[in-house]
Design a protein around this motif. Structure first.
Motif, PDB file in Angstrom:
ATOM      1  N   MET A 158      34.028  54.844  63.628  1.00 51.91           N
ATOM      2  CA  MET A 158      33.332  55.794  62.807  1.00 51.91           C
ATOM      3  C   MET A 158      33.293  55.272  61.380  1.00 51.91           C
ATOM      4  N   ASN A 159      32.579  54.246  61.159  1.00 51.38           N
ATOM      5  CA  ASN A 159      32.512  53.611  59.857  1.00 51.38           C
ATOM      6  C   ASN A 159      31.891  54.538  58.820  1.00 51.38           C
ATOM      7  N   GLY A 160      32.342  54.391  57.578  1.00 50.05           N
ATOM      8  CA  GLY A 160      31.782  55.176  56.497  1.00 50.05           C
ATOM      9  C   GLY A 160      32.495  56.492  56.260  1.00 50.05           C
ATOM     10  N   TYR A 161      33.452  56.828  57.055  1.00 51.76           N
ATOM     11  CA  TYR A 161      34.203  58.061  56.901  1.00 51.76           C
ATOM     12  C   TYR A 161      35.678  57.721  56.760  1.00 51.76           C
ATOM     13  N   SER A 162      36.367  58.491  55.936  1.00 55.21           N
ATOM     14  CA  SER A 162      37.790  58.240  55.757  1.00 55.21           C
ATOM     15  C   SER A 162      38.551  58.630  57.011  1.00 55.21           C
ATOM     16  N   HIS A 163      39.709  58.022  57.175  1.00 54.74           N
ATOM     17  CA  HIS A 163      40.563  58.373  58.311  1.00 54.74           C
ATOM     18  C   HIS A 163      40.947  59.848  58.259  1.00 54.74           C
ATOM     19  N   ASP A 164      41.187  60.363  57.063  1.00 55.72           N
ATOM     20  CA  ASP A 164      41.556  61.779  56.929  1.00 55.72           C
ATOM     21  C   ASP A 164      40.451  62.694  57.439  1.00 55.72           C
ATOM     22  N   THR A 165      39.220  62.381  57.106  1.00 54.18           N
ATOM     23  CA  THR A 165      38.084  63.201  57.547  1.00 54.18           C
ATOM     24  C   THR A 165      37.946  63.169  59.059  1.00 54.18           C
ATOM     25  N   LYS A 166      38.047  61.989  59.630  1.00 56.81           N
ATOM     26  CA  LYS A 166      37.948  61.865  61.091  1.00 56.81           C
ATOM     27  C   LYS A 166      39.119  62.556  61.770  1.00 56.81           C
ATOM     28  N   ASN A 167      40.311  62.347  61.232  1.00 54.91           N
ATOM     29  CA  ASN A 167      41.501  62.949  61.833  1.00 54.91           C
ATOM     30  C   ASN A 167      41.450  64.473  61.800  1.00 54.91           C
ATOM     31  N   ARG A 168      40.932  65.043  60.718  1.00 55.02           N
ATOM     32  CA  ARG A 168      40.817  66.506  60.633  1.00 55.02           C
ATOM     33  C   ARG A 168      39.894  67.050  61.719  1.00 55.02           C
ATOM     34  N   ALA A 169      38.790  66.360  61.964  1.00 54.53           N
ATOM     35  CA  ALA A 169      37.846  66.813  62.989  1.00 54.53           C
ATOM     36  C   ALA A 169      38.490  66.781  64.373  1.00 54.53           C
ATOM     37  N   VAL A 170      39.195  65.706  64.680  1.00 56.12           N
ATOM     38  CA  VAL A 170      39.854  65.582  65.985  1.00 56.12           C
ATOM     39  C   VAL A 170      41.000  66.586  66.094  1.00 56.12           C
ATOM     40  N   LYS A 171      41.728  66.779  65.021  1.00 60.96           N
ATOM     41  CA  LYS A 171      42.863  67.707  65.017  1.00 60.96           C
ATOM     42  C   LYS A 171      42.403  69.137  65.314  1.00 60.96           C
ATOM     43  N   GLU A 172      41.235  69.519  64.806  1.00 59.44           N
ATOM     44  CA  GLU A 172      40.685  70.850  65.085  1.00 59.44           C
ATOM     45  C   GLU A 172      40.518  71.073  66.585  1.00 59.44           C
ATOM     46  N   VAL A 173      40.067  70.047  67.279  1.00 65.07           N
ATOM     47  CA  VAL A 173      39.871  70.161  68.729  1.00 65.07           C
ATOM     48  C   VAL A 173      41.225  70.228  69.432  1.00 65.07           C
ATOM     49  N   ILE A 174      42.117  69.340  69.075  1.00 72.26           N
ATOM     50  CA  ILE A 174      43.421  69.264  69.741  1.00 72.26           C
ATOM     51  C   ILE A 174      44.234  70.540  69.530  1.00 72.26           C
ATOM     52  N   GLU A 175      44.147  71.111  68.335  1.00 74.12           N
ATOM     53  CA  GLU A 175      44.920  72.314  68.037  1.00 74.12           C
ATOM     54  C   GLU A 175      44.189  73.597  68.406  1.00 74.12           C
ATOM     55  N   GLY A 176      42.983  73.469  68.940  1.00 74.50           N
ATOM     56  CA  GLY A 176      42.199  74.631  69.348  1.00 74.50           C
ATOM     57  C   GLY A 176      42.606  75.129  70.722  1.00 74.50           C
ATOM     58  N   PRO A 177      41.661  75.721  71.435  1.00 75.77           N
ATOM     59  CA  PRO A 177      41.957  76.255  72.772  1.00 75.77           C
ATOM     60  C   PRO A 177      42.511  75.189  73.717  1.00 75.77           C
ATOM     61  N   HIS A 178      43.332  75.623  74.652  1.00 76.58           N
ATOM     62  CA  HIS A 178      43.968  74.732  75.626  1.00 76.58           C
ATOM     63  C   HIS A 178      42.941  74.200  76.628  1.00 76.58           C
ATOM     64  N   PHE A 179      43.101  72.946  77.021  1.00 77.99           N
ATOM     65  CA  PHE A 179      42.275  72.321  78.052  1.00 77.99           C
ATOM     66  C   PHE A 179      43.168  71.958  79.229  1.00 77.99           C
ATOM     67  N   ASN A 180      42.741  72.292  80.431  1.00 80.62           N
ATOM     68  CA  ASN A 180      43.506  71.942  81.621  1.00 80.62           C
ATOM     69  C   ASN A 180      43.314  70.482  82.020  1.00 80.62           C
ATOM     70  N   LEU A 181      42.186  69.907  81.666  1.00 80.54           N
ATOM     71  CA  LEU A 181      41.871  68.527  82.048  1.00 80.54           C
ATOM     72  C   LEU A 181      41.701  67.647  80.815  1.00 80.54           C
ATOM     73  N   LEU A 182      42.219  66.434  80.897  1.00 78.49           N
ATOM     74  CA  LEU A 182      42.027  65.486  79.805  1.00 78.49           C
ATOM     75  C   LEU A 182      40.551  65.193  79.573  1.00 78.49           C
ATOM     76  N   GLU A 183      39.770  65.179  80.646  1.00 79.41           N
ATOM     77  CA  GLU A 183      38.328  64.927  80.531  1.00 79.41           C
ATOM     78  C   GLU A 183      37.656  65.995  79.672  1.00 79.41           C
ATOM     79  N   ALA A 184      38.068  67.237  79.834  1.00 73.50           N
ATOM     80  CA  ALA A 184      37.496  68.325  79.046  1.00 73.50           C
ATOM     81  C   ALA A 184      37.858  68.168  77.568  1.00 73.50           C
ATOM     82  N   LEU A 185      39.092  67.790  77.291  1.00 71.57           N
ATOM     83  CA  LEU A 185      39.517  67.547  75.912  1.00 71.57           C
ATOM     84  C   LEU A 185      38.739  66.377  75.311  1.00 71.57           C
ATOM     85  N   ALA A 186      38.548  65.320  76.073  1.00 72.08           N
ATOM     86  CA  ALA A 186      37.794  64.162  75.589  1.00 72.08           C
ATOM     87  C   ALA A 186      36.340  64.543  75.304  1.00 72.08           C
ATOM     88  N   ASN A 187      35.730  65.315  76.183  1.00 74.15           N
ATOM     89  CA  ASN A 187      34.349  65.751  75.959  1.00 74.15           C
ATOM     90  C   ASN A 187      34.242  66.658  74.735  1.00 74.15           C
TER      91      ASN A 187
END
Length: 84
Positions: free
Chosen positions: A1-30
């Motif tokens: 993800m060139n052009g974006y800081s690691h902090d910005t990218k990490n915040r976006a991913v963290k929102e997903v990980i800390e959000g609703p629970h996923f039963n499947l890793l595939e669902a979390l990845a999607n």
């Protein structure tokens, strides 16, 4: 993800990980790829790799995981110069 800081990218991913629970890793990845494409419209391709080392240890493996590669639904529009 060139052009974006690691902090910005990490915040976006963290929102997903800390959000609703996923039963499947595939669902979390999607969900992670969707968040990245929604947040960073200029990104056209994403590869997400997720592993669960704790689960794998029970089976004498390093980790159990999934890797997906997705192309943004916005890719065609962005390539044409449209950034809607």
């Amino acid at each position: 993800m060139n052009g974006y800081s690691h902090d910005t990218k990490n915040r976006a991913v963290k929102e997903v990980i800390e959000g609703p629970h996923f039963n499947l890793l595939e669902a979390l990845a999607n969900a992670t790829t969707s968040k990245i494409f929604d947040t960073f419209k200029q990104i056209t391709d994403v590869r997400v790799r997720i592993g669960k080392p704790v689960v794998a240890q029970k089976k004498n493996m390093d980790y159990v995981g999934v890797e997906i590669f997705r192309t943004s639904p916005f890719k065609r529009d962005y390539a044409k110069g449209e950034t809607t």
